[in-house]
Write a protein that holds these residues in place. Structure first.
Motif, PDB file in Angstrom:
ATOM      1  N   ASP A 131     101.511 -65.091  96.269  1.00  0.00           N
ATOM      2  CA  ASP A 131     101.099 -65.474  97.632  1.00  0.00           C
ATOM      3  C   ASP A 131     101.181 -66.988  97.822  1.00  0.00           C
ATOM      4  N   THR A 134     104.985 -68.018  98.035  1.00  0.00           N
ATOM      5  CA  THR A 134     105.716 -67.492  99.198  1.00  0.00           C
ATOM      6  C   THR A 134     105.173 -68.090 100.498  1.00  0.00           C
ATOM      7  N   GLN A 135     103.863 -68.335 100.549  1.00  0.00           N
ATOM      8  CA  GLN A 135     103.282 -68.848 101.783  1.00  0.00           C
ATOM      9  C   GLN A 135     103.734 -70.285 102.104  1.00  0.00           C
ATOM     10  N   ALA A 140     105.760 -63.539 102.630  1.00  0.00           N
ATOM     11  CA  ALA A 140     104.872 -62.809 101.719  1.00  0.00           C
ATOM     12  C   ALA A 140     105.578 -61.542 101.254  1.00  0.00           C
ATOM     13  N   SER A 147      93.431 -60.573  94.628  1.00  0.00           N
ATOM     14  CA  SER A 147      94.524 -61.483  94.272  1.00  0.00           C
ATOM     15  C   SER A 147      94.700 -61.695  92.778  1.00  0.00           C
ATOM     16  N   ALA A 218     111.054 -60.686 100.649  1.00  0.00           N
ATOM     17  CA  ALA A 218     109.813 -61.198 101.260  1.00  0.00           C
ATOM     18  C   ALA A 218     109.957 -61.150 102.774  1.00  0.00           C
ATOM     19  N   PHE A 316      96.433 -66.346 105.366  1.00  0.00           N
ATOM     20  CA  PHE A 316      96.737 -65.086 104.683  1.00  0.00           C
ATOM     21  C   PHE A 316      96.249 -65.117 103.233  1.00  0.00           C
ATOM     22  N   THR A 317      96.381 -66.269 102.575  1.00  0.00           N
ATOM     23  CA  THR A 317      95.951 -66.360 101.178  1.00  0.00           C
ATOM     24  C   THR A 317      94.440 -66.134 101.046  1.00  0.00           C
ATOM     25  N   GLN A 320      93.723 -62.462 101.196  1.00  0.00           N
ATOM     26  CA  GLN A 320      94.098 -61.835  99.931  1.00  0.00           C
ATOM     27  C   GLN A 320      93.025 -62.023  98.851  1.00  0.00           C
TER      28      GLN A 320
END
Ligand SMILES: Cc1cc2nc3c(=O)[nH]c(=O)nc-3n(C[C@H](O)[C@H](O)[C@H](O)COP(=O)(O)OP(=O)(O)OC[C@H]3O[C@@H](n4cnc5c(N)ncnc54)[C@H](O)[C@@H]3O)c2cc1C
Length: 476
Positions: A131, A134-135, A140, A147, A218, A316-317, A320
């Motif tokens: 995460d 990719t973020q 993602a 996580s 992704a 988003f992280t 997660q």
């Protein structure tokens, strides 16, 4: 009760493993950890505190060559071998007694090609590792909801999470995998190369070899998403689940919502007057525009007068990581699952009654919302079938005191049995209890895909070297 009740072990682990250790020495570059070495007990411990296994050797692999060496030595000695990704399998299959642990926990690299939207992930990476990288590019991979879980075990078993209804399971996003097979060969499996192996790796678990790296597609996500995390009082629990059922029936794909029974933790993060009270929690997210997500979750937050409401727009992280603290390493866990044909009133009554009698206030009963992109994949396109079921039930017995082992395991097993009438069959192999039903559990999990998996197993691992898992036996 413990997962490991092997009783008198005879010779010490060190004595039994000496020939294996001799063979590994000089053949592996990574740290070789033996019984008696400093750090041995930490290295053999996994997330579930019920697991207590004594490997002969743990190899902290530095790369594919170490994995090949471990596989070769295990095969030559006819010794047990297990593979550790994030160490979060509930049945503790990452460690084995008297054999070699291929410990991938130091292989945590993640590489992104943002233009191609491809991500390469090494075998020891956690969800958080992926995460985070990719973020950086607003991307993602669909993974799970805690996580610090390992990407490897999660993906090989399927992988349900916040993004599943939009983008499918983790294994659906897999585009290729580098694999060390039981012969010690290094292969790439994809739709073009070894497609039979690639099919089996997408849900068939760790049965077919050691995956050293995964290549994923992704998708654009975030960086901010609308998250729903609200807990309503349990007095009207059946009514809450009925409202949840109606909400799920109409929800667009970009919205996903998990419902669970719980007790509000005695923790300062929660309002004082709510602590210790039974509730029904709803955790979900919308990856569409955040204002639309906020509107979508309004009815859920108004199902009743919340005890707790942490809903809001967040990275988003952060979404997660929201549940991470609820699942500390070393606690005692026994989790089972089954798919639900629907959330009937009778099923709801059974869930609510069981939740009220849970021996531990740390335990939950979870109803996952499936559908969306998950159901647009054919049942035989990957090893995971049951694609059109609307819900999955997760039964999580979580507790601390060893004296309560039996009561908690029994509670989960009883509810699992009581819920069978509401299931079309099938269960999620990554929530396997102790795997104590053996072959029956694995056959039930894969249904019509089981025989094909057994054929692929016979092709790539005819001697069943990789059997510290939810095991598919090679067809004969
Ligand atoms: C706190 C928690 C939260 C979870 N949340 C979710 C969720 O949201 N969604 C979901 O779908 N599941 C979830 N799970 C279940 C999770 O998918 C499984 O427990 C999974 O096995 C964890 O993977 P791991 O790599 O951490 O496991 P490990 O224990 O390291 O490995 C488990 C097994 O996977 C196989 N394996 C691991 N690495 C490799 C490899 N490199 N090559 C071949 N085989 C390998 C082996 O058979 C191994 O025994 C959760 C589990 C926990 C404990």
């Amino acid at each position: 009760m413990s997962i490991d009740e092997s009783g008198d072990r005879g010779a010490t682990p060190g004595e039994r493993g000496a020939p294996l250790v001799d063979s590994l020495e000089g053949r592996v570059a990574g740290r070789l950890i033996r019984p008696g070495d400093a750090g041995y007990d930490e290295a053999r411990a996994v997330w579930n505190g019920l697991v207590d296994r004594y490997p002969a050797a743990i190899v902290r692999c530095t790369g594919t060559a170490d994995v090949v060496a471990c596989v070769d030595v295990a095969r030559e000695h006819g010794a047990p071998i297990s593979v550790r990704g994030g160490g979060h399998n509930v049945a503790g299959t990452a460690v084995c007694d008297d054999g070699i642990v291929v410990d991938c926990s130091e292989l945590r690299g993640v590489w992104i090609d943002p233009d191609a939207r491809r991500v390469r992930v090494q075998a020891g990476a956690t969800l958080a590792d992926v995460d985070r990288e990719t973020q950086l590019f607003g991307l993602a991979v669909p993974l799970g909801v805690v996580s610090d879980t390992g990407v490897a075990g999660l993906t090989l078993g399927g992988g349900f999470g916040h993004l599943s209804r939009s983008y499918g399971l983790s294994c659906d996003a897999l585009r290729s995998a580098d694999v060390v097979t039981a012969d010690g060969d290094v292969l790439t499996a994809s739709a073009e190369e070894h497609p039979d192996l690639f099919w089996a790796l997408r849900g068939g678990g760790g049965n077919f070899g050691v995956v050293t790296s995964f290549e994923f597609e992704a998708y654009p996500v975030g960086p901010e998403v609308m998250a729903c995390f609200v807990v309503h009082p349990a007095e009207n629990a059946p009514e809450l689940f009925r409202k949840y059922r109606a909400f799920c029936a109409d929800a667009p794909d970009e919205v996903g919502l998990l419902a669970f029974t719980m007790w509000v933790p005695d923790d300062e993060a929660f309002p004082e007057d709510a602590r210790g009270k039974p509730g029904v929690g709803f955790l979900g997210s919308s990856i569409g525009p955040t204002d639309e997500g906020a509107e979508a979750f309004e009815p859920v937050r108004a199902f009743d007068t919340p005890l707790v409401d942490f809903s809001g727009v967040m990275p988003f992280t952060e979404l997660q990581q929201m549940l991470d603290e609820d699942y500390p390493d070393g606690r005692r866990y026994y989790w089972k699952s089954l798919y639900l044909s629907g959330l009937t009133d009778e099923a709801i009554e059974t869930i609510v009654a069981a939740a009220e009698t849970a021996p531990s206030k740390l335990s939950t009963v979870d109803v996952w919302q499936l559908g969306g992109a998950i159901s647009r994949v054919d049942d035989d396109a990957t090893a995971i079938g049951w694609r059109d079921v609307p819900h999955m039930l997760g039964i999580e017995a979580n507790w601390d005191d060893p004296a309560d082992d039996e009561a908690n395991v029994e509670w989960a097993r009883t509810l699992w049995a009581e819920m069978q009438p509401y299931s079309p069959g099938g269960l999620y192999i990554n929530f396997p209890g102790f795997g104590e039903e053996g072959d029956d559990l694995v056959r039930a999990a894969y249904g019509d895909n089981y025989e094909r998996l057994a054929d692929v197993k016979a092709r790539y691992d005819p001697e069943n070297l990789f059997r510290s898992n939810q095991n598919v036996e090679p067809s004969t």
